[in-house]
Write a protein that holds these residues in place. Structure first.
Motif, PDB file in Angstrom:
ATOM      1  N   PRO A  33     -79.978  22.215  19.123  1.00 38.97           N
ATOM      2  CA  PRO A  33     -78.510  22.304  19.202  1.00 38.97           C
ATOM      3  C   PRO A  33     -77.813  22.187  17.857  1.00 38.97           C
ATOM      4  O   PRO A  33     -76.638  22.556  17.741  1.00 38.97           O
ATOM      5  N   ARG A  34     -78.500  21.693  16.826  1.00 38.68           N
ATOM      6  CA  ARG A  34     -77.874  21.496  15.524  1.00 38.68           C
ATOM      7  C   ARG A  34     -78.153  22.639  14.559  1.00 38.68           C
ATOM      8  O   ARG A  34     -77.683  22.617  13.420  1.00 38.68           O
ATOM      9  N   ARG A  59     -67.214  24.819  19.430  1.00 39.14           N
ATOM     10  CA  ARG A  59     -67.582  23.479  19.867  1.00 39.14           C
ATOM     11  C   ARG A  59     -66.425  22.482  19.827  1.00 39.14           C
ATOM     12  O   ARG A  59     -66.513  21.461  19.162  1.00 39.14           O
ATOM     13  N   ARG A  87     -67.900  20.856  24.171  1.00 40.10           N
ATOM     14  CA  ARG A  87     -69.284  20.944  24.624  1.00 40.10           C
ATOM     15  C   ARG A  87     -70.204  21.408  23.509  1.00 40.10           C
ATOM     16  O   ARG A  87     -69.841  22.256  22.703  1.00 40.10           O
ATOM     17  N   THR A  88     -71.411  20.848  23.476  1.00 36.80           N
ATOM     18  CA  THR A  88     -72.309  21.150  22.356  1.00 36.80           C
ATOM     19  C   THR A  88     -73.613  21.809  22.777  1.00 36.80           C
ATOM     20  O   THR A  88     -74.446  22.088  21.932  1.00 36.80           O
ATOM     21  N   SER A 140     -75.847  28.034  18.953  1.00 37.89           N
ATOM     22  CA  SER A 140     -77.221  27.541  18.848  1.00 37.89           C
ATOM     23  C   SER A 140     -78.090  28.237  19.891  1.00 37.89           C
ATOM     24  O   SER A 140     -77.610  29.074  20.656  1.00 37.89           O
TER      25      SER A 140
END
Length: 412
Positions: free
Chosen positions: A239-240, A383, A386-387, A306
């Motif tokens: 996710p990053r 974002r 939500r991520t 992502s």
């Protein structure tokens, strides 16, 4: 009359050996921004160079280290390879860039850290060989004599002879810092008894949990956790990372990561169903692929930030789950558990012409070929809140319904 300073000792890891090379080869290239993005035993499965995020760049850096281990070419040769691959990949903005001293420092850190930890991991494998332990059942800490700037605490540990299971080795198995050349050797029972008599036995080891004298990020045993899961690390990283880098990372990780993800998700499903209520938990079940990114772009849909595909527990026990139960198309526990493997090995991807969204169509477990599982994902394009790219709904469908080309286009 001034004299030249003593020549630093030749690092013990300069001569390659099979266990060292095998340890390094099993690592997965992991894009990172900072050197401490991952810590301790996670390095056993991960090759990182701080700031290096492009897949081709990491592959070239990895190959340069493999060459250094395999051929024992030394730091000077590694520096030449580093400068060539940096130019070839157009890598800029890295720490140390722009000065001769900076390049010398950065290449030395990359070279020595990877060589020392892979050496230590290879030695750990050798030292834990049952045949060797039968003859030499103890381990002895050896400080590298002759280093220009010895660390006093590392010197104080020289000669400590302890059983392999002693708590000391959990944090103090060298290297214990940047540029540390300490090592561990095997010792006999008579060596151990002499060490105890000379004040170099268990009673003289640092107390359990002490990490004084160990640089940040080095308080672990290289190689001891090679069998541990990298899956949690990769899934937390996805996710990053920008979506294209996450796609490359997913393509690069070995098959055992997908197997571990499947086992972890199955356990997660059991825990969610056992609780019977949502606890705002989520789990990664798969990763988007490049052709799917291309399909979203072709349909004028926003690109996801992502690459992960995640499931929230509310889909198994919340309102949507109850609605699908009423409609008779809810997924069973076994069908939920099959999703990670199906996404990895047997997914078909459709585009819903009405919404432009992607639908992942998976075979249902068992022999009934008339049933498919549909996983509908909401991809995050910004974002504010939500991520994660979250599964919006998951349900069963008759395979014939997907043949309606007025609504669905198969893209893979």
């Amino acid at each position: 009359m001034p004299t030249d300073p003593p020549t630093p000792p030749r690092p013990p890891y300069h001569a390659p050996f099979a266990e060292q090379l095998a340890f390094f080869r099993q690592k997965t290239n992991l894009p990172t921004e900072r050197w401490d993005d991952i810590r301790h035993a996670a390095h056993d499965r991960s090759f990182i160079v701080a700031g290096a995020q492009a897949a081709d760049l990491l592959a070239d850096l990895n190959a340069a280290v493999v060459k250094a281990i395999e051929q024992g070419t030394g730091l000077a040769a590694f520096r030449q390879d580093f400068q060539a691959l940096v130019a070839r990949n157009g890598w800029t903005g890295w720490t140390g860039e722009g000065s001769k001293q900076g390049v010398a420092w950065r290449t030395k850190v990359i070279y020595q850290t990877n060589m020392a930890t892979s050496y230590a991991a290879g030695r750990h494998q050798q030292l834990t060989d049952p045949d060797l332990l039968a003859i030499l059942p103890y381990w002895r800490y050896r400080h590298a004599d002759g280093v220009l700037y010895p660390r006093p605490l590392h010197v104080s540990w020289d000669g400590l002879t302890l059983p392999p299971e002693h708590e000391f080795w959990r944090a103090h198995f060298p290297p214990n810092g940047w540029g540390c050349h300490c090592r561990v050797t095997a010792a006999s029972k008579s060596d151990y008894l002499r060490a105890v008599a000379n004040g170099r036995g268990p009673a003289n080891a640092p107390p359990a949990g002490a990490t004084a004298g160990i640089d940040r990020g080095f308080a672990y045993t290289p190689g001891a956790s090679v069998s541990d899961e990298l899956r949690a690390l990769v899934d937390a990283k996805l996710p990053r990372l920008p979506a294209p880098i996450g796609v490359d990372l997913a393509a690069d990780v070995p098959q055992h990561i997908a197997d571990q993800r499947s086992r972890a998700f199955a356990a997660w499903v059991d825990a969610v169903l056992s609780a019977g209520m949502s606890r705002n938990m989520s789990a990664v079940v798969g990763v988007i692929r490049q052709n799917e990114l291309d399909a979203l772009a072709a349909a004028d849909q926003p690109a996801p930030i992502s690459a992960e595909i995640a499931v929230e527990d509310r889909l198994l026990v919340g309102k949507k789950a109850r609605r699908h139960e009423q409609q008779g198309n809810a997924l069973s526990a076994d069908e939920w558990k099959s999703i990670p493997v199906a996404l990895e090995t047997d997914r078909r991807v459709y585009r819903d012409k009405e919404t432009g969204r992607l639908l992942y169509v998976l075979p249902a477990p068992g022999d009934d070929r008339s049933i498919r599982l549909v996983v509908h994902v909401d991809f995050v394009s910004s974002r504010p809140k939500r991520t994660l790219n979250l599964v919006r709904s998951a349900f069963k469908i008759d395979a014939q319904a997907l043949a309606d080309r007025r609504r669905y286009d198969e893209i893979r």
